[in-house]
Design an enzyme around this catalytic site. Structure first.
Site, mmCIF file in Angstrom:
data_model
loop_
_atom_site.group_PDB
_atom_site.id
_atom_site.type_symbol
_atom_site.label_atom_id
_atom_site.label_comp_id
_atom_site.label_asym_id
_atom_site.label_seq_id
_atom_site.Cartn_x
_atom_site.Cartn_y
_atom_site.Cartn_z
ATOM 1 N N HIS A 206 7.545 11.041 -10.548
ATOM 2 C CA HIS A 206 7.557 10.189 -9.786
ATOM 3 C C HIS A 206 8.235 9.144 -11.487
ATOM 4 C CE1 HIS A 206 9.150 6.762 -6.932
ATOM 5 N NE2 HIS A 206 8.539 5.823 -7.879
ATOM 6 N N HIS A 208 10.443 5.894 -13.824
ATOM 7 C CA HIS A 208 10.990 5.280 -13.618
ATOM 8 C C HIS A 208 12.308 4.802 -15.006
ATOM 9 C CE1 HIS A 208 10.426 2.719 -9.713
ATOM 10 N NE2 HIS A 208 9.498 3.582 -9.729
ATOM 11 N N CYS A 239 9.609 -2.180 -8.694
ATOM 12 C CA CYS A 239 8.458 -2.409 -7.658
ATOM 13 C C CYS A 239 7.923 -3.381 -7.783
ATOM 14 C CB CYS A 239 7.153 -1.445 -7.837
ATOM 15 S SG CYS A 239 5.699 -1.762 -6.877
HETATM 16 P P1 HMG Z 1 -3.007 -8.247 3.534
HETATM 17 O O1 HMG Z 1 -2.251 -9.235 3.149
HETATM 18 O O2 HMG Z 1 -4.292 -7.489 2.075
HETATM 19 O O3 HMG Z 1 -3.243 -6.845 4.578
HETATM 20 O O4 HMG Z 1 -2.200 -6.536 2.766
HETATM 21 P P2 HMG Z 1 -4.001 -8.051 6.138
HETATM 22 O O5 HMG Z 1 -4.686 -5.930 6.746
HETATM 23 O O6 HMG Z 1 -4.843 -8.997 6.039
HETATM 24 O O7 HMG Z 1 -3.036 -8.087 7.399
HETATM 25 C C1 HMG Z 1 -2.079 -9.421 6.774
HETATM 26 C C2 HMG Z 1 -1.541 -9.422 7.246
HETATM 27 O O8 HMG Z 1 -0.005 -8.718 7.690
HETATM 28 C C3 HMG Z 1 -1.401 -9.437 9.127
HETATM 29 O O9 HMG Z 1 -0.620 -9.900 9.909
HETATM 30 C C4 HMG Z 1 -1.701 -7.694 9.368
HETATM 31 O O10 HMG Z 1 -0.891 -7.684 10.237
HETATM 32 C C5 HMG Z 1 0.683 -7.186 8.507
HETATM 33 P P3 HMG Z 1 -0.956 -12.259 10.256
HETATM 34 O O11 HMG Z 1 -1.667 -11.718 11.224
HETATM 35 O O12 HMG Z 1 -0.847 -12.051 9.238
HETATM 36 O O13 HMG Z 1 0.545 -11.439 11.406
HETATM 37 N N1 HMG Z 1 0.434 -6.296 8.138
HETATM 38 C C6 HMG Z 1 0.971 -5.329 8.613
HETATM 39 N N2 HMG Z 1 2.191 -5.417 8.878
HETATM 40 C C7 HMG Z 1 2.853 -4.033 8.784
HETATM 41 N N3 HMG Z 1 3.121 -3.448 8.134
HETATM 42 C C8 HMG Z 1 1.153 -3.047 7.841
HETATM 43 C C9 HMG Z 1 1.246 -3.560 7.960
HETATM 44 N N4 HMG Z 1 -0.636 -4.040 6.813
HETATM 45 C C10 HMG Z 1 -0.900 -5.628 7.606
HETATM 46 N N5 HMG Z 1 1.642 -2.022 7.657
HETATM 47 C C11 HMG Z 1 -0.838 -4.909 2.997
HETATM 48 C C12 HMG Z 1 -2.818 -5.111 2.361
HETATM 49 C C13 HMG Z 1 -1.184 -3.542 2.188
HETATM 50 C C14 HMG Z 1 -0.674 -4.560 4.280
HETATM 51 C C15 HMG Z 1 -0.189 -5.259 2.146
HETATM 52 O O14 HMG Z 1 -0.587 -6.055 0.400
HETATM 53 C C16 HMG Z 1 0.570 -4.657 1.375
HETATM 54 O O15 HMG Z 1 2.518 -4.268 2.738
HETATM 55 N N6 HMG Z 1 1.845 -4.173 0.620
HETATM 56 C C17 HMG Z 1 2.562 -3.032 0.452
HETATM 57 C C18 HMG Z 1 3.493 -3.436 -1.117
HETATM 58 C C19 HMG Z 1 4.568 -2.684 -1.742
HETATM 59 O O16 HMG Z 1 5.154 -2.216 -0.080
HETATM 60 N N7 HMG Z 1 4.369 -2.228 -3.120
HETATM 61 C C20 HMG Z 1 6.158 -0.936 -3.290
HETATM 62 C C21 HMG Z 1 5.431 0.064 -2.521
HETATM 63 S S1 HMG Z 1 4.803 0.840 -3.866
HETATM 64 C C22 HMG Z 1 5.537 1.064 -5.194
HETATM 65 O O17 HMG Z 1 6.974 1.545 -4.801
HETATM 66 C C23 HMG Z 1 5.096 2.263 -6.556
HETATM 67 C C24 HMG Z 1 5.580 3.647 -5.752
HETATM 68 O O18 HMG Z 1 7.042 3.574 -5.907
HETATM 69 C C25 HMG Z 1 5.286 4.567 -6.610
HETATM 70 C C26 HMG Z 1 5.230 4.179 -8.718
HETATM 71 O O19 HMG Z 1 6.115 3.944 -9.468
HETATM 72 O O20 HMG Z 1 4.349 4.377 -9.367
HETATM 73 C C27 HMG Z 1 5.271 4.091 -4.456
HETATM 74 MG MG MG Z 2 8.077 3.767 -7.646
#
Ligand code: HMG
Ligand code: MG
Length: 301
Positions: A206, A208, A239
């Site tokens: 993957h 970039h 990201c």
């Molecule tokens: P957190 O704040 O530690 O989560 O985030 P939490 O469990 O304490 O929950 C906080 C709030 O989020 C709660 O809501 C949960 O219900 C909600 P509230 O009570 O405050 O209203 N929540 C969710 N809502 C919807 N869907 C869920 C979910 N989980 C909790 N799944 C968490 C932890 C993992 C959720 C957060 O950090 C997060 O969503 N991160 C995602 C980051 C992301 O998407 N990054 C980009 C993708 S990775 C990438 O791009 C790299 C890749 O391309 C490869 C590369 O290039 O290397 C793949």
């Molecule tokens: Mg990526």
């Protein structure tokens, strides 16, 4: 002799759009998804079930999934970080669940708010639940060569994470050069460390294209028998938790490379280039795909 196949995992509607300032409606995302599938792409990420507070651009992934056309042989893939994401993904019709962690502790904290060990622990239930529901499990490792916070990452650090993800029962590992710092020599060193643990058919790269080395890196991985590559139409991507991460390598650029090297993709490069042009005009951004831009320009002349 039939040419050898390479598989492209199209990540533009997830990795690309998660990083765009403007959100794109689920209706438009589904329209672009269908255009990618009509162009022949067979593995397409439709979005993520992550917290909307962290990545608002991926809101409405459930609606995208309701709107897309289902086709024989099409694999619909989504990102799932935890139990809540699993619950939401299983309520939609998807084929592959992608868990994601990193080889860098700091990046992982910024991206999913937990340590690498905590993420692996969290994924145990996600993988078990996904497998019980008949889903394929893909696992991403970010920062496989460099991290925006920790600098260089050793191949051994990546191998240690890959090993744990395989033990969980992941079907495929995607190695992410999240901030596009890798060069072919580093890709060879990385693969030399990872291939003894994970055979090439289960590995994806993957890339970039931040520093313009992505196509060269893909070529290096081809030399090591890797045949699964992630890319984004019109080089969309980045990201939100990796400052300076620019787009994924463009699908158009990889298709052009694969055609020239005699690999079979089953994808219509012209159709992807047209879509890339349409998406860039919609988002009012430059098209970073050199092959895509050249194709569209040549046809206009
Ligand atoms: P957190 O704040 O530690 O989560 O985030 P939490 O469990 O304490 O929950 C906080 C709030 O989020 C709660 O809501 C949960 O219900 C909600 P509230 O009570 O405050 O209203 N929540 C969710 N809502 C919807 N869907 C869920 C979910 N989980 C909790 N799944 C968490 C932890 C993992 C959720 C957060 O950090 C997060 O969503 N991160 C995602 C980051 C992301 O998407 N990054 C980009 C993708 S990775 C990438 O791009 C790299 C890749 O391309 C490869 C590369 O290039 O290397 C793949
Ligand atoms: Mg990526």
């Amino acid at each position: 002799m039939t040419p050898e196949a390479v598989a492209i995992v199209e990540v533009g509607l997830r990795d690309g759009l998660q990083n765009e300032k403007q959100s794109v409606s689920p209706e438009m995302r589904a329209d672009w998804f269908n255009a990618l599938s009509h162009a022949g792409l067979r593995r397409i990420e439709a979005g993520s079930f992550v917290s909307p507070k962290w990545v608002p651009q991926m809101s409405g992934t459930d609606e995208v999934l309701r709107r897309i056309e289902r086709k024989e042989g099409l694999e619909v893939e989504v990102l799932v970080p935890n139990a809540k994401g699993l619950e939401l993904a299983l309520a939609s019709d998807v084929d592959t669940l992608s868990i994601f962690t990193a080889a860098s502790e700091t990046f992982n904290q910024r991206n999913i708010n937990c340590t690498i060990a905590e993420s692996i622990d969290r994924f145990r239930d996600v993988v078990a639940g996904g497998r019980a529901a008949g889903k394929r499990i893909r696992a991403y490792v970010s920062c496989v060569v460099g991290c925006p916070y920790e600098g260089r990452i050793a191949p051994e650090q990546v191998a240690a994470v890959v090993e744990q993800l395989l033990e969980l029962g992941s079907d495929e590992i995607s190695l992410g050069d999240t901030i596009g710092v890798a060069r072919p020599r580093e890709i060879h060193a990385l693969l030399a460390a990872v291939l003894p643990l994970c055979p090439a058919p289960k590995l994806a790269l993957h890339c970039h294209d931040t520093r313009g080395t992505a196509v060269a890196n893909v070529y290096a991985a081809l030399e090591r028998d890797i045949r699964i590559f992630d890319s984004a139409v019109a080089g969309l991507g980045g990201c939100p938790y990796a400052k300076g991460a620019s787009g994924n390598v463009a699908t158009e650029d990889l298709l052009y490379l694969f055609q020239g090297e005699g690999f079979r993709t089953g994808v219509d490069l012209d159709a992807v280039a047209d879509l890339g042009d349409r998406i860039c005009r919609h988002l009012q951004r430059e098209n970073p795909s050199k092959a895509g831009k050249a194709l569209v320009l040549t046809r206009k002349q």
